[in-house]
Design a protein around this motif. Structure first.
Motif, PDB file in Angstrom:
ATOM      1  N   GLY A 181       0.810  -1.213   0.000  1.00  0.00           N
ATOM      2  CA  GLY A 181       0.000   0.000   0.000  1.00  0.00           C
ATOM      3  C   GLY A 181       0.839   1.258   0.000  1.00  0.00           C
ATOM      4  N   GLY A 182       0.229   2.343  -0.457  1.00  0.00           N
ATOM      5  CA  GLY A 182       0.904   3.634  -0.493  1.00  0.00           C
ATOM      6  C   GLY A 182       0.335   4.485  -1.605  1.00  0.00           C
ATOM      7  N   TYR A 183       0.439   5.802  -1.432  1.00  0.00           N
ATOM      8  CA  TYR A 183      -0.238   6.706  -2.352  1.00  0.00           C
ATOM      9  C   TYR A 183       0.704   7.468  -3.283  1.00  0.00           C
ATOM     10  CZ  TYR A 183      -4.012   5.739   0.937  1.00  0.00           C
ATOM     11  OH  TYR A 183      -4.938   5.109   1.726  1.00  0.00           O
ATOM     12  N   SER A 184       1.999   7.271  -3.143  1.00  0.00           N
ATOM     13  CA  SER A 184       2.927   7.971  -4.040  1.00  0.00           C
ATOM     14  C   SER A 184       4.181   7.137  -4.254  1.00  0.00           C
ATOM     15  CB  SER A 184       3.311   9.345  -3.461  1.00  0.00           C
ATOM     16  OG  SER A 184       4.011   9.201  -2.237  1.00  0.00           O
ATOM     17  N   ASN A 185       4.795   7.320  -5.405  1.00  0.00           N
ATOM     18  CA  ASN A 185       6.071   6.684  -5.745  1.00  0.00           C
ATOM     19  C   ASN A 185       6.030   5.163  -5.584  1.00  0.00           C
ATOM     20  OD1 ASN A 185       8.796   6.639  -6.565  1.00  0.00           O
ATOM     21  ND2 ASN A 185       9.509   6.710  -4.450  1.00  0.00           N
ATOM     22  N   ARG A 186       4.930   4.540  -5.984  1.00  0.00           N
ATOM     23  CA  ARG A 186       4.816   3.084  -5.906  1.00  0.00           C
ATOM     24  C   ARG A 186       4.906   2.466  -7.296  1.00  0.00           C
ATOM     25  NH1 ARG A 186       5.001   4.734  -1.231  1.00  0.00           N
ATOM     26  NH2 ARG A 186       4.263   3.539   0.565  1.00  0.00           N
ATOM     27  N   ASP A 187       5.693   1.396  -7.409  1.00  0.00           N
ATOM     28  CA  ASP A 187       5.853   0.709  -8.691  1.00  0.00           C
ATOM     29  C   ASP A 187       4.876  -0.472  -8.758  1.00  0.00           C
ATOM     30  OD1 ASP A 187       6.688  -0.218 -11.118  1.00  0.00           O
ATOM     31  OD2 ASP A 187       8.809  -0.361 -10.587  1.00  0.00           O
ATOM     32  N   TYR A 188       3.588  -0.133  -8.863  1.00  0.00           N
ATOM     33  CA  TYR A 188       2.581  -1.182  -8.919  1.00  0.00           C
ATOM     34  C   TYR A 188       2.629  -1.959 -10.236  1.00  0.00           C
ATOM     35  CZ  TYR A 188       0.547   0.765  -4.678  1.00  0.00           C
ATOM     36  OH  TYR A 188       0.355   1.195  -3.393  1.00  0.00           O
ATOM     37  N   GLU A 189       3.139  -1.351 -11.267  1.00  0.00           N
ATOM     38  CA  GLU A 189       3.286  -2.054 -12.542  1.00  0.00           C
ATOM     39  C   GLU A 189       4.231  -3.245 -12.385  1.00  0.00           C
ATOM     40  OE1 GLU A 189       4.385  -1.074 -17.229  1.00  0.00           O
ATOM     41  OE2 GLU A 189       4.548   0.484 -15.691  1.00  0.00           O
ATOM     42  N   LEU A 190       5.368  -3.014 -11.715  1.00  0.00           N
ATOM     43  CA  LEU A 190       6.317  -4.091 -11.446  1.00  0.00           C
ATOM     44  C   LEU A 190       5.696  -5.141 -10.523  1.00  0.00           C
ATOM     45  CD1 LEU A 190       9.358  -5.060 -11.727  1.00  0.00           C
ATOM     46  CD2 LEU A 190       9.708  -3.961  -9.505  1.00  0.00           C
ATOM     47  N   LEU A 191       4.988  -4.684  -9.497  1.00  0.00           N
ATOM     48  CA  LEU A 191       4.361  -5.601  -8.551  1.00  0.00           C
ATOM     49  C   LEU A 191       3.333  -6.487  -9.261  1.00  0.00           C
ATOM     50  CD1 LEU A 191       3.944  -6.640  -5.685  1.00  0.00           C
ATOM     51  CD2 LEU A 191       2.330  -4.755  -5.306  1.00  0.00           C
ATOM     52  N   PHE A 192       2.553  -5.905 -10.156  1.00  0.00           N
ATOM     53  CA  PHE A 192       1.545  -6.689 -10.879  1.00  0.00           C
ATOM     54  C   PHE A 192       2.186  -7.800 -11.714  1.00  0.00           C
ATOM     55  CE2 PHE A 192      -2.241  -3.510 -11.052  1.00  0.00           C
ATOM     56  CZ  PHE A 192      -2.379  -3.636  -9.678  1.00  0.00           C
ATOM     57  N   LYS A 193       3.362  -7.530 -12.272  1.00  0.00           N
ATOM     58  CA  LYS A 193       4.076  -8.567 -13.035  1.00  0.00           C
ATOM     59  C   LYS A 193       4.388  -9.762 -12.138  1.00  0.00           C
ATOM     60  CE  LYS A 193       6.412  -5.531 -16.394  1.00  0.00           C
ATOM     61  NZ  LYS A 193       7.737  -5.039 -16.858  1.00  0.00           N
ATOM     62  N   SER A 194       4.850  -9.474 -10.931  1.00  0.00           N
ATOM     63  CA  SER A 194       5.174 -10.552  -9.991  1.00  0.00           C
ATOM     64  C   SER A 194       3.919 -11.270  -9.522  1.00  0.00           C
ATOM     65  CB  SER A 194       5.940  -9.988  -8.790  1.00  0.00           C
ATOM     66  OG  SER A 194       7.208  -9.514  -9.173  1.00  0.00           O
ATOM     67  N   ILE A 195       2.847 -10.507  -9.304  1.00  0.00           N
ATOM     68  CA  ILE A 195       1.597 -11.120  -8.841  1.00  0.00           C
ATOM     69  C   ILE A 195       1.072 -12.117  -9.873  1.00  0.00           C
ATOM     70  CG2 ILE A 195      -0.835 -10.622  -8.346  1.00  0.00           C
ATOM     71  CD1 ILE A 195       0.072  -8.020  -7.009  1.00  0.00           C
ATOM     72  N   ARG A 196       1.182 -11.770 -11.136  1.00  0.00           N
ATOM     73  CA  ARG A 196       0.701 -12.669 -12.195  1.00  0.00           C
ATOM     74  C   ARG A 196       1.515 -13.962 -12.253  1.00  0.00           C
ATOM     75  NH1 ARG A 196       0.282  -7.558 -14.883  1.00  0.00           N
ATOM     76  NH2 ARG A 196      -1.935  -6.969 -15.098  1.00  0.00           N
ATOM     77  N   GLN A 197       2.760 -13.879 -11.803  1.00  0.00           N
ATOM     78  CA  GLN A 197       3.617 -15.067 -11.848  1.00  0.00           C
ATOM     79  C   GLN A 197       3.492 -15.923 -10.588  1.00  0.00           C
ATOM     80  OE1 GLN A 197       7.663 -14.275 -13.216  1.00  0.00           O
ATOM     81  NE2 GLN A 197       6.958 -12.463 -14.318  1.00  0.00           N
ATOM     82  N   THR A 198       2.669 -15.472  -9.645  1.00  0.00           N
ATOM     83  CA  THR A 198       2.434 -16.250  -8.417  1.00  0.00           C
ATOM     84  C   THR A 198       0.925 -16.375  -8.186  1.00  0.00           C
ATOM     85  OG1 THR A 198       2.694 -14.189  -7.150  1.00  0.00           O
ATOM     86  CG2 THR A 198       4.613 -15.643  -7.304  1.00  0.00           C
TER      87      THR A 198
END
Length: 360
Positions: A181-198
């Motif tokens: 969680g967080g409202y600024s400067n978060r790399d959710y795009e990168l996190l989503f890549k990892s989530i799809r692989q798990t």
């Protein structure tokens, strides 16, 4: 007996922040003569975004307010948590009128992407050249940055928070999940890549409508938008681990979430950059991954979720490290030590100058 000749005024942008500021009482306990000031009495409405024009006008209003209070700050140490720009101006332009004991300490000052703006850097170079201004920053890289513009030493004191402000865990029937969680400067795009692989792991993400990279949410992720702090904390506390995926190594990013996770005894996966990595001992109190590196983040998630990984041991080590090093009391003690050292140094210089005068 109060420390004579060393009045201190603690300044915040909003009144509510003053009400929760522990430094005020800790300064009083050290026998300083303490006063407070805020520029505005009410916090802005939740979710309200000010335009650049509105922000500039607000800063000019802060400066105007200070002009009418200038005489009250003679021979006063200012500890500024907000409204920094207006204090930069009066200190540089009118510092010679404010007495030998006047000094400005700035904390919670962030530039983020403005650190690349040439006009802003020119501003810093001019106003931080004042011998009456000292910067206190929250990451080692900021020390290096501000030393290029400041005529005084730049101090590093980590962002800290109290250890007694967390809600209790609520038992739920939902499956285990990793939280981010967080409202600024978060790399959710990168996190989503990892989530799809798990796909066998559930994730809960708390973000803001300000986050622009929340597209095509994975099936095993639940996303909450713009929720209040109580709900945010509750989701973190009920998780089995926390991921802090930062996009850039700038300003105030991920610090509060890092401390909340450590206080809540949650194992943490953190982006290995200077703005937060000083909180952790790699693979002992947290698991690092490299900035922007999907493979590194994947490996960290695999390590955290491995059946033989001792999450409790890491979480307990993190809690201990947090409680010993990153509390408000620890932060305030370091603030006060800086002020006392400054006072002693100034007193020695004055005695030295006086002795030279007597010899003449």
């Amino acid at each position: 007996m109060k420390i004579t000749g060393n009045k201190i005024c603690v300044v915040h942008y909003y009144k509510q922040y003053l009400e929760n500021e522990s430094l005020i009482q800790n300064l009083a306990d050290e026998k300083f003569e303490v006063s407070t000031y805020c520029f505005f009495t009410r916090l802005p409405q939740k979710g309200k975004i000010f335009s650049k024009k509105r922000m500039i006008l607000e800063q000019l209003l802060c400066l105007l307010k200070l002009f009418f209070k200038l005489h009250k700050y003679r021979n006063t140490v200012i500890f500024c948590f907000g409204g920094h720009y207006s204090f930069f101006v009066i200190t540089k332009l009118f510092g010679f009128l404010l007495g030998k004991n006047y000094h400005l300490y700035c904390y919670n000052f962030y530039l983020h992407d403005l650190s690349k703006n040439k006009l802003v850097l020119s501003f810093l170079s001019f106003f931080l050249s004042s011998g009456k201004t000292t910067m206190i920053v929250q990451s080692p890289n900021e020390v290096k940055f501000y030393e290029n513009y400041s005529s005084n030493p730049v101090h590093f004191i980590p962002f800290s928070c109290p250890m007694d402000n967390l809600p209790e865990k609520i038992e739920t029937k939902s499956e285990e999940y990793l939280f981010s969680g967080g409202y600024s400067n978060r790399d959710y795009e990168l996190l989503f890549k990892s989530i799809r692989q798990t796909p066998h792991i559930n994730f809960v993400i708390v973000a803001s409508t300000l986050n622009k990279n929340l597209t095509t949410i994975p099936d095993n992720a639940t996303v909450y938008m713009d929720i209040d702090n109580k709900q945010f904390n509750q989701l973190l506390i009920n998780s089995s681990g926390v991921i802090i995926p930062l996009k850039k190594d700038v300003g105030a990013s991920g610090q509060l979430v890092s401390l909340l996770a450590m206080q809540s005894r949650k194992p943490v996966i953190y982006c290995n950059i200077s703005v937060i990595n000083y909180y952790f001992i790699p693979n002992k109190t947290g698991i690092p991954y490299e900035l922007g590196n999907a493979e590194s983040l994947n490996n960290a998630i695999k390590m955290l979720t491995h059946p033989e990984f001792d999450k409790k041991k890491m979480a307990d080590e993190a809690f201990k490290r947090c409680s010993e090093n990153f509390t408000k009391k620890k932060r305030d003690d370091e603030f006060i030590n800086i002020i006392k050292t400054h006072i002693k140094t100034k007193s020695k210089k004055m005695r030295f100058s006086y002795s030279l005068l007597l010899k003449e």
